[in-house]
Write a protein that holds these residues in place. Structure first.
Motif: not given
Ligand code: GLC
Length: 751
Positions: A25-33, A352-353, A357-360
């Motif tokens: 799940k933490d990769n989502r932040v890096d993916q967004l980054l 935010k994650q 907030l990143l989910d909804d």
């Protein structure tokens, strides 16, 4: 029409590709980054106040077009002072749907002692010494705040404060480091609960990091001169404790420490917080504290200020527009590395994650929930309980209290005031929404004949955050009526104190006596009726020498919040036996400041009477009028001698201190049994004693209870001469008692 891929769609793809594993799940932040442009990264570090409420200098924010354009172009990562589920949803929708990646905003606000249901000001509430209570009030504050569309509070304030001239002592937990750390943890846990992504919890903020409570001469925003040992041993522990319980954010402070502004202090932010403590949360500046590096005189421009602040470890720029205007160029020129920028952005996105907030992005904006959550009966009941437990009985000569009289005069400018008890930093409280003292008394004691007179006015000008207060200093026209009413009563309750906005931010005082004509009025009433109960409503310790010498009963009632009047009546009537203890010393005069219990010995401590060559003021009694840990009860408690399980303590082993406390009265009462320890000889000078434990317990009338405290290496550890943390062998004194000035003692040796 700008083509945007709303975040949900972006993450829809990503979520489909992600397992439930939290590490993935933490990769989502890096993916967004990895998808963000340099401008979009910079935008996440920019925070604006939007809306009617100013909590710092500047023009009405939120109306300027440039800010709106930045908001709509992904150059704003967070807003503060936007309230209400409807307002928040609309703003969030605009940002998510109009920006390329649709990254949601995080909404912040100062919820210091309640959102709509207002609890005692934190200094008052700390006097309850009830950690469970303080966690519970923060919990309720979070429930109301999150229902109003705010996910982040800039609280708890955990600045140790020893100078009551400083208006912000009202926001903190007083003068003690150990108690301050325990209270900080309780409040962080209350705000954040067990799951930050839940819609009834909010991110907390450890502030102000660091040293703000030592502003020179108690002037707000002033310079701070403390040494490294004092910083580490006195100031830092509440912040470290908060980091250890997972506080989601930190806020740095306006002040410098010995020349280095905390906003750009790499030792504080990089070495200590993000280095030694491995803190992975986010650091927000205080209001334009990045821009204020210029008036501090360490930066020539916002360009330099932005570089200094982010390289030192400040991640988000509140209200400064220094980051948004300069970071792109700073990175392009290599003066700020992309790694530093990415680390800051990652911390913001992770917040935010964690909030969900990143989910909804819209999960916190539920108008129905907002309508049902505010000022619920159980919230107000808790507010009344918190208020009662925060009251400190300072004097009760002749047991004037609890009240027994049938004809009671209630006099003073605060007695029917429904606004002042709400205090400063009142968040979204409705004006005049508190229960006044007169209401509480008449409702709570219906068989008593209460009369009333205002006596004098107090605050005659704007009573709000932004404007200077105007205090009545000449109109004595109400004195005669007050004297007449006092003559006709068996007992007089004088309700005096400070207006709500005479403490709090930017509210430092050089004279901390009762303001205006109040003391003069009190003396006039005293001439005709000496049976006076002084009920004080104030945001800081006051100098009350004449009052303490002459008035038989004195009750410290702070600014107690929504249910103030009922709580005070509960105590005055005897329905509740007061149990509060001061967490900040009351000086005898301003000249004594700073006066606090855990001072050092000095090379010339007083060794007895008829000695002049010792550290003291010639013209005032030694020590404060009322000391740390002090508070009376309607019960009377006696303490047995302290018994140690051993007179020698080996490193790594613990010993215990036991004491028996007896309630010698006919009234059940709660007592705060306090443990203090003194390290007699150290590699640096050590305090004469330090609070190292406390237990608040009900002891029934006539009952004796045994209290046991475990003394561990942790309690004896400090930052030593070489700044390493640990114990040092030698003699220690153990004190147990009902206040820092009323103790039984014993000694042991640490091998
Ligand atoms: C203020 C205060 C700070 C507060 C912030 C936002 O100036 O110093 O405690 O959280 O600005 O209102």
């Amino acid at each position: 029409m700008k083509f945007t891929v709303p975040l949900a769609m972006v993450f829809g793809v990503l979520i489909a590709g992600c397992s439930n594993d939290s590490t993935k799940k933490d990769n989502r932040v890096d993916q967004l980054l990895s998808q963000m442009t340099l401008e979009e990264k910079v935008g996440q570090l920019n925070q604006y106040a939007v809306g009617p409420e100013l909590t710092g200098p500047g023009e009405k924010t939120g109306q300027t077009k440039i800010r709106y354009d930045q908001l709509m172009s992904g150059q704003v990562g967070s807003v503060l002072n936007v309230l209400g589920a409807k307002n928040g949803r609309e703003m969030q929708q605009q940002v998510v749907e109009n920006t390329r990646l649709g990254i949601p905003l995080v909404f912040g606000y100062d919820v210091i002692h309640g959102y709509k249901t207002i609890f005692p000001i934190p200094l008052g509430e700390s006097s309850s010494w009830d950690l469970g209570l303080m966690e519970a009030t923060a919990r309720v504050a979070a429930v109301e705040t999150s229902a109003a569309g705010v996910q982040w509070t800039f609280a708890p304030m955990m600045d140790v404060g020893r100078d009551p001239r400083w208006g912000r002592v009202m926001e903190g937990a007083g003068e003690d480091t150990y108690l301050g750390a325990e209270i900080a943890k309780a409040r962080v846990k209350g705000f954040q609960g067990g799951d930050l992504s839940s819609t009834n919890t909010i991110a907390a903020c450890a502030k102000h990091f660091a040293g703000y409570g030592f502003s020179e001469s108690g002037k707000d925003y002033n310079n701070v001169y403390i040494g490294q040992h004092m910083l580490l041993n006195t100031v830092i522990p509440p912040f470290k404790a908060s980091a250890e319980v997972g506080v989601a954010t930190f806020m740095n402070s306006f002040n410098d420490i010995d020349g280095i502004p905390s906003t750009a202090n790499p030792y504080l932010l990089r070495d200590l917080l993000k280095g030694d403590w491995k803190y992975d949360g986010m650091v927000v500046s205080d209001w334009n504290s990045v821009g204020e590096l210029i008036p501090h005189g360490v930066a020539r421009s916002k360009y330099e200020a932005a570089r200094m602040a982010i390289n030192a470890g400040s991640d988000m720029d509140m209200e400064g527009a220094a980051f948004v205007e300069n970071l792109k160029q700073l990175v392009e020129k290599g003066e700020v590395s992309m790694n530093v920028l990415d680390d800051a952005v990652r911390r913001v996105l992770t917040l935010k994650q964690r909030l969900g907030l990143l989910d909804d992005p819209y999960k916190y904006f539920d108008e129905a929930r907002e309508a049902e959550q505010m000022m619920k009966k159980e919230h107000l009941d808790l507010a009344r309980d918190a208020a009662r437990k925060s009251i400190v009985l300072l004097k009760n000569e002749g047991n004037l209290l609890p009240l027994k009289a049938n004809r009671i005069a209630v006099i003073g400018p605060l007695a029917k005031d429904k606004d002042t008890p709400i205090g400063n930093w009142r968040a979204a409280a409705e004006p005049n929404s508190a229960v006044s003292l007169f209401e509480g008394l008449t409702e709570g004691m219906p068989d008593v004949n209460f009369s009333y007179a205002e006596g004098c006015k107090l605050s005659i000008g704007p009573n709000n955050f932004v404007n200077e207060l105007q205090i009545e200093n000449s109109d004595r026209s109400g004195f005669a009526e007050a004297i007449r009413v006092a003559r006709g009563a068996e007992v007089v309750i004088m309700n005096l104190g400070e207006p709500a906005y005479m403490s709090g931010e930017a509210r430092s005082r050089s004279d901390i006596g009762l303001p205006g004509l109040q003391l003069e009025l009190l003396k006039e009433i005293y001439k005709v009726n000496k049976n006076i109960v002084l009920v004080m409503m104030n945001g800081r310790p006051l100098t009350i020498e004449w009052e303490a010498e002459n008035i038989p009963a004195i009750v410290e009632a702070w600014h107690l919040g929504s249910m103030a009047g009922h709580a005070i009546a509960d105590v005055l009537s005897g329905r509740y036996n007061p149990s509060g203890k001061l967490t900040m010393s009351f000086p005898r005069s301003v000249g004594q400041i700073p006066v606090y219990y855990n001072h050092k010995m000095s090379g010339r401590p007083s060794t007895g009477p008829n000695m002049v060559f010792y550290t003291h003021h010639m013209d005032v009694d030694r020590g404060p009028r009322y000391p740390f840990g002090y508070g009376l009860s309607y019960s009377t408690f006696s303490y047995s001698p302290v018994v140690l399980s051993d007179s020698v303590k080996a490193n790594g082993k613990s010993i215990t201190a036991k004491v028996t406390v007896t309630n010698n009265s006919a009234v059940d009462g709660e007592e705060v049994v306090q443990l203090y320890i003194r390290d007699v000889v150290g590699s640096i000078t050590r305090p004469v004693m330090e609070l190292k434990g406390f237990q608040k317990t009900m002891i029934s009338a006539g009952e004796s209870k045994e209290f046991t405290f475990e003394i561990t290496d942790e309690l004896l550890s400090f930052y030593r001469l070489d700044f390493s943390f640990g114990t040092e062998p030698g003699d220690f004194e153990v004190f147990v008692g009902s206040s820092s000035a009323n103790l039984q003692s014993a000694r042991f040796t640490l091998k």
